[in-house]
Design an enzyme around this catalytic site. Sequence first.
Site, PDB file in Angstrom:
ATOM      1  CB  THR A 177      -2.907  14.702  10.151  1.00 57.03           C
ATOM      2  OG1 THR A 177      -2.561  13.848   9.054  1.00 57.03           O
ATOM      3  CG2 THR A 177      -2.791  13.927  11.438  1.00 57.03           C
ATOM      4  CE  LYS A 235      -7.404   7.941   3.577  1.00 59.63           C
ATOM      5  NZ  LYS A 235      -7.185   8.680   4.837  1.00 59.63           N
ATOM      6  CG  HIS A 252      -1.507   5.178  13.421  1.00 57.69           C
ATOM      7  ND1 HIS A 252      -1.384   6.546  13.535  1.00 57.69           N
ATOM      8  CD2 HIS A 252      -0.444   4.655  14.062  1.00 57.69           C
ATOM      9  CE1 HIS A 252      -0.272   6.823  14.212  1.00 57.69           C
ATOM     10  NE2 HIS A 252       0.310   5.685  14.539  1.00 57.69           N
ATOM     11  CE  LYS A 254      -9.365  13.304   2.862  1.00 55.65           C
ATOM     12  NZ  LYS A 254      -9.262  13.322   4.303  1.00 55.65           N
ATOM     13  NE  ARG A 255      -1.923   6.206  -0.704  1.00 53.99           N
ATOM     14  CZ  ARG A 255      -1.002   5.267  -0.485  1.00 53.99           C
ATOM     15  NH1 ARG A 255       0.064   5.546   0.258  1.00 53.99           N
ATOM     16  NH2 ARG A 255      -1.109   4.067  -1.018  1.00 53.99           N
ATOM     17  CE  LYS A 301      -0.517  17.674   7.565  1.00 59.06           C
ATOM     18  NZ  LYS A 301      -0.260  16.471   6.742  1.00 59.06           N
TER      19      LYS A 301
HETATM   20  C1  26Q Z   1       0.886  -2.555   6.051  1.00 57.58           C
HETATM   21  C2  26Q Z   1       1.313  -3.796   5.622  1.00 57.58           C
HETATM   22  C3  26Q Z   1       2.150  -3.922   4.531  1.00 57.58           C
HETATM   23  C4  26Q Z   1       2.570  -2.783   3.887  1.00 57.58           C
HETATM   24  C5  26Q Z   1       2.154  -1.536   4.320  1.00 57.58           C
HETATM   25  C6  26Q Z   1       1.316  -1.423   5.398  1.00 57.58           C
HETATM   26  C7  26Q Z   1       0.845  -0.090   5.852  1.00 57.58           C
HETATM   27  C8  26Q Z   1       1.574   1.059   5.598  1.00 57.58           C
HETATM   28  C9  26Q Z   1       1.111   2.301   5.988  1.00 57.58           C
HETATM   29  C10 26Q Z   1      -0.348   0.041   6.535  1.00 57.58           C
HETATM   30  C11 26Q Z   1      -0.808   1.293   6.940  1.00 57.58           C
HETATM   31  C12 26Q Z   1      -0.072   2.432   6.664  1.00 57.58           C
HETATM   32  C13 26Q Z   1      -0.510   3.781   7.029  1.00 57.58           C
HETATM   33  C14 26Q Z   1      -1.593   4.061   7.705  1.00 57.58           C
HETATM   34  C15 26Q Z   1      -2.001   5.447   7.974  1.00 57.58           C
HETATM   35  O1  26Q Z   1      -1.431   6.387   7.428  1.00 57.58           O
HETATM   36  N1  26Q Z   1      -2.995   5.660   8.833  1.00 57.58           N
HETATM   37  C16 26Q Z   1      -3.457   7.008   9.134  1.00 57.58           C
HETATM   38  O2  26Q Z   1      -2.733   7.479  10.247  1.00 57.58           O
HETATM   39  C17 26Q Z   1      -3.004   8.847  10.504  1.00 57.58           C
HETATM   40  C18 26Q Z   1      -2.114   9.296  11.639  1.00 57.58           C
HETATM   41  O3  26Q Z   1      -2.560   8.785  12.849  1.00 57.58           O
HETATM   42  C19 26Q Z   1      -4.471   9.058  10.806  1.00 57.58           C
HETATM   43  O4  26Q Z   1      -4.705  10.435  10.905  1.00 57.58           O
HETATM   44  C20 26Q Z   1      -5.346   8.476   9.696  1.00 57.58           C
HETATM   45  O5  26Q Z   1      -6.705   8.534  10.076  1.00 57.58           O
HETATM   46  C21 26Q Z   1      -4.943   7.037   9.429  1.00 57.58           C
HETATM   47  O6  26Q Z   1      -5.674   6.526   8.324  1.00 57.58           O
END
Ligand code: 26Q
Length: 842
Positions: free
Chosen positions: A674, A572, A373, A566-567, A678
């Site tokens: 995503t 972004k 991702h 979004k985050r 929406k």
């Molecule tokens: C990693 C290490 C330690 C703690 C947390 C994490 C962590 C947690 C969540 C790293 C990444 C995430 C989330 C990533 C994420 O949401 N990525 C997004 O995924 C979507 C679904 O595929 C995409 O549409 C987005 O482009 C992408 O940024």
Amino acid sequence: MTSKSCTPYYYRPFTLDPLGCDAVTIGHNFRHYLSYHLGRFQGCAQNYIYEALAYTVRDRLMVDWRHTWNTQLQPGTRRAHYMSLEFLIGRSLGNHLLNMGIRTATDQAMLDYSQKLEDVLEQEPDAGLGNGGLGRLAACFMDSCATLRLPVIGYGLRYEYGMFRQYIENGYQKEATDHWLQNGNPWEIERIEYTQHVQFGGYTEHYHDQQGRARARWVGTDDILAIPFDMPVSGYRNRTVNTLRLWKAAATDEFNLDQFNAGSYTEAVQAKNQAEHISMVLYPNDSSENGKELRLRQQYFLASASIKDAMRIWVRHGEFEYHHFAAENVFQMNDTHPTIAVAELMRILLDDKGVEWEDAWAITSQCMAYTNHTLLPEALEKWPVSLFERLLPRLLEIIYEINARFLRTVSMKWPGDTDRQRRMSIIEEGPVRYVRMAWLAIVGSFSVNGVAALHSQLLRDGLFHDFYQLWPEKFNNKTNGVTPRRWIAYANPGMTALISEHIGDEWIADLGQIERLKQLVSFDNKAFHAHWRAVKLANKQRLAALVKSECHVEFDPAALFDVQVKRIHEYKRQLLNVLHVVYLYLRIKHGNLDNWVNRCVLIGGKAAPGYYMAKSIIKLINNVADVVNNDPDVNGRLKVAFIPNYRVSAMEVIAPATDLSEQISTAGKEASGTGNMKFMMNGAVTIGTYDGANIEIMDAVGTENFFLFGLHAEQVETLRHDYRPWEYIERDQALHDVIDLLRCGHFNQSEPGIFDSILDSMLSASDPWMTVADFRSYVDAQHAVALAWQDTEKWTQMSIMNTACSGFFSTDRTMQEYNREIWKLVQPPVEMTPGVLSPDVE
Ligand code: 26Q
């Protein structure tokens, strides 16, 4: 000879009486729960009304849930297991009512009780068990699998505390805990009988078994219990209820007993608390949290408990020949987070089941699949070898062996290419040695996919190029989607009714059909267009009320609603949005009002608690909003609001009310996005870069219905070598003025210097996000937006076209692709179950 009378009573099958789904029966059951179960009566607090109604609805899922489960456990049924550290489910009640087709009846039942269903639904806390896109994607996937009747089980963690609650103080983000389980969770069913043991620590012993074979065992461990809690996942009007199984950590009795026997009661309690820590809190996606031991514990806890559970089910329901395991089981790993599953399945097969390495590897690498991702190299997970050694010693040994064998393959293909071996090694060598989780995932999986066409291409060409050269057949694309049930039918009932009036309602479970709206795009469908605008206006009024109560800012529903939620992350580029807002503000101040369009700019999102820049960006947005909203010269032409605590239930109000969707990441950085889908489904037009799934959105809707701007991914990479942001500022008076106004402290008069780091990074030759490089192109695209908005009829057509062309972005399509190309599951035959639901009247 068997007779009925000698069947033990507990084996005797029984049927359940179907539960009525008319308003009277639902109301009756609801009152029963409220009074006899919860002990509450008329006039009690609203959350009990919600709880009683949730139980009433859950009862009506139970027969189908049990039936679906039993069907999926039939011997020979191939199952997929979606393993994810995050499932961002949001609320459940309204979603189940929609799926079961009992919303109207329930509405009436609540009215009979002098309650508005809408208000009751608001009582449900969001299950915020995810950070953002990746977590919400998992939830949409579960929805689609149930609707498609695919035998897919979700495995995750039952965090006591979900994503933190964000509130704003003096413009700054503050974090508070989200104790979503405080009032209990009526949707979950605890299944203590399927508890698993997960080992940590200890050491390994190597020995020879009776056949003289070298074996290993992991001993001296501290074990932790994994208790499953099941949540129902209903399909859309298809009598199917799949399962999301979430693990809670608990101390083992043995562990406690030792301590109690040693007379240390308080220490025993402490140990119990320690054990329960594992599933206590969701980690925010935060680079400062990298390498945290508890996070690795969470990952292994999920992977180990889930694989053991899958194996338990498989063995219990017929199979015990391990070589067939891969034929009936597939595990989809949501990013690298659960990737330790590769080593765990190997460990179980080798140490517990006595399978030989080659066979164990064949099984493992035929049932693991990995979804990536992110393209940001800094976001790739790696764990210090030393931590692994202490926490998971046996798994580290297995990883070493996987790596040794893998590197032999590499050296056979590229003899002497030691640099390549160093790059591809699962172990990163250096003063601190690391385990590279993405490499372990690729080596251990038969399928590796990205989440949008560009993203998958960039994985093959860049980040994973060495692996692509070795195993091109493993790599594939699965463009993300979102579920049209939650994101259209539930969130936007006005638009849903309007669409169904014209093309019927089959589009809800077959979004390709929404294309039929195209026949209503042309000018001569005046009444439909007026109705379309009226729906949007009503949705905007609803959002304006939310913005008023949450942000104390008045949005005029007649204005253009320009939204970025979004985050908060530099890539972004919420900053680019702010630059444009300041640009518009200066136009007003300079009286430069040609072709002016009134705008309401809404920005929302959480910053990781340790991400300094992201937090500064939130402060900047709030300060700019403060100045703009309170300047009498602006006079309602421009409004800016930051919506606190952006979450799933907020998006359900925001997306249906949005006119312009901001998807403005630096090209090549957003894997998919995503939120963009929406918004599109809800008739928003996108202003976006050539990035992630924006590209596919633009292909689907046509360039004339999409505002494209900015550098492309290759241009970004080329420019990086010689990036001179100051030259853009020298050449562009408008940009110059914007930067000057920010620099002089106009937006932070009482807090000098607080935005210096933001400005410095934007103006630095090493700014990876190249914000100023895209400024002119962005502003020009925003001009085109304003012109298009002024032509109401034209905008309506663009809006309808966006919805009409969104069929591809349903997760039903995404799941069908996963299934056809990766999982290869078969839908069980349709057969009626006892317990008849009322016919759908909506
Ligand atoms: C990693 C290490 C330690 C703690 C947390 C994490 C962590 C947690 C969540 C790293 C990444 C995430 C989330 C990533 C994420 O949401 N990525 C997004 O995924 C979507 C679904 O595929 C995409 O549409 C987005 O482009 C992408 O940024």
